[in-house]
Design a protein around this motif. Structure first.
Motif, PDB file in Angstrom:
ATOM      1  N   UNK A  96      52.562  56.498  88.753  1.00  0.00           N
ATOM      2  CA  UNK A  96      52.098  57.869  88.602  1.00  0.00           C
ATOM      3  C   UNK A  96      52.743  58.820  89.603  1.00  0.00           C
ATOM      4  N   UNK A  97      52.978  58.315  90.801  1.00  0.00           N
ATOM      5  CA  UNK A  97      53.542  59.166  91.847  1.00  0.00           C
ATOM      6  C   UNK A  97      54.957  59.621  91.519  1.00  0.00           C
ATOM      7  N   UNK A 135      69.522  64.520 104.021  1.00  0.00           N
ATOM      8  CA  UNK A 135      68.987  63.478 104.879  1.00  0.00           C
ATOM      9  C   UNK A 135      67.742  62.840 104.307  1.00  0.00           C
ATOM     10  N   UNK A 136      67.125  63.523 103.359  1.00  0.00           N
ATOM     11  CA  UNK A 136      65.925  62.949 102.771  1.00  0.00           C
ATOM     12  C   UNK A 136      66.253  62.164 101.512  1.00  0.00           C
ATOM     13  N   UNK A 137      67.520  62.084 101.207  1.00  0.00           N
ATOM     14  CA  UNK A 137      67.939  61.289 100.067  1.00  0.00           C
ATOM     15  C   UNK A 137      68.537  59.984 100.542  1.00  0.00           C
ATOM     16  N   UNK A 156      63.421  57.430  97.440  1.00  0.00           N
ATOM     17  CA  UNK A 156      62.984  58.331  98.516  1.00  0.00           C
ATOM     18  C   UNK A 156      61.510  58.660  98.394  1.00  0.00           C
ATOM     19  N   UNK A 157      61.100  58.967  97.186  1.00  0.00           N
ATOM     20  CA  UNK A 157      59.694  59.297  96.957  1.00  0.00           C
ATOM     21  C   UNK A 157      58.812  58.091  97.271  1.00  0.00           C
ATOM     22  N   UNK A 204      63.234  59.880 106.585  1.00  0.00           N
ATOM     23  CA  UNK A 204      62.304  60.220 105.506  1.00  0.00           C
ATOM     24  C   UNK A 204      60.872  59.976 105.954  1.00  0.00           C
ATOM     25  N   UNK A 205      60.634  58.835 106.588  1.00  0.00           N
ATOM     26  CA  UNK A 205      59.283  58.522 107.040  1.00  0.00           C
ATOM     27  C   UNK A 205      58.779  59.575 108.014  1.00  0.00           C
TER      28      UNK A 205
END
Lengths: 114, 135
Positions: free
Chosen positions: B86-87, A7-9, A42-43, B28-29
């Motif tokens: 960078x992240x 779910x986080x992808x 995602x990141x 995700x948030x």
């Protein structure tokens, strides 16, 4: 509230489609590249969210607004996205207002027609 | 700012200009600490800017390569060379083979310790080599 890892992808197929649309026809995209982009996306969501949350907190507010997100994008040095993003945002808002007013008409009391 | 509609998001139609699923972006948030409710406007913006980001990164990576392919290596190079990315450096390291890694280590050992190098670029997980001796 445990999230399943997937779910986080973001879906690989969607990321692939987005990328294919902007690259010339016939460009091969390796599986590793696609997975990498999906993970990066995602990141990035987390990165923007975290920057926006910092702004919310520094304003002593509780809820994130659209403006907070725009400020956050500048904070993380992606200013180049702000203009096209703001344009898309204006269109989105106009669209939502139009939608709401259309839905609202059904709920209003019938107008008295003269 | 236009009043935000507090209706359930799963009844909201996805804006037509978005590709990424907003429900997933929202998940995700919300996994981020200190995020409470996420209204439709910030959600739209985060989704949209993420799409722009992916497009931007993919284009840059593609333009940096010579073939008609987009490979992980191109993306990793862009990430390593641009400080605003960078992240991403931890999740997108440059990859080298075990052999290259060993050669690199051997070179370093020969030159003696270099304290200014943080060797954060090397990872040796991209190929399977069974034994220690390389040639």
């Amino acid at each position: 509230m445990a999230e399943k890892l997937e779910d986080l992808n973001l879906p690989l197929t969607v990321v692939t489609r987005i990328v294919k649309e902007v690259l010339p026809d016939g460009v091969a995209i390796s599986k590793e590249a696609r997975t990498g982009l999906a993970k990066a996306a995602s990141v990035f969501v987390l990165y923007v969210t975290s920057a926006a949350t910092n702004i919310v907190k520094s304003n002593k507010k509780k809820t994130m607004t659209g403006q907070d997100v725009l400020e956050a994008i500048k904070d993380i040095e992606f200013d180049r996205f702000v203009e096209p993003l703001s344009e898309a945002f204006e269109q989105y808002k106009a669209h939502m207002i139009a939608k709401k007013s259309l839905a609202g008409k059904r709920k209003k009391k019938p107008m008295k027609l003269k | 700012m236009a009043a935000q509609n507090p209706r359930h998001d799963h009844h909201t139609t996805k804006p037509k200009d978005l590709h990424l699923p907003i429900s997933r972006v929202k998940t995700i948030m919300k996994s981020s600490p200190d995020v409470d409710a996420v209204g439709p406007e910030p959600l739209y913006l985060v989704t949209k800017v993420t799409e722009m980001f992916v497009i931007d990164l993919a284009k840059r990576a593609f333009n940096s390569g010579k073939n008609n392919t987009l490979e992980y290596k191109h993306i990793a190079d862009v990430v390593q060379e641009d400080d605003t990315l960078d992240f991403l450096r931890e999740i997108m390291p440059r990859k080298i083979t075990v052999r290259q890694f060993k050669e690199l280590m051997a070179k370093k050992a020969a030159k003696g310790n270099k304290s200014d190098d943080d060797s954060s670029d090397q990872s040796s997980d991209s190929e399977n080599e069974s034994s220690g001796s390389s040639e």
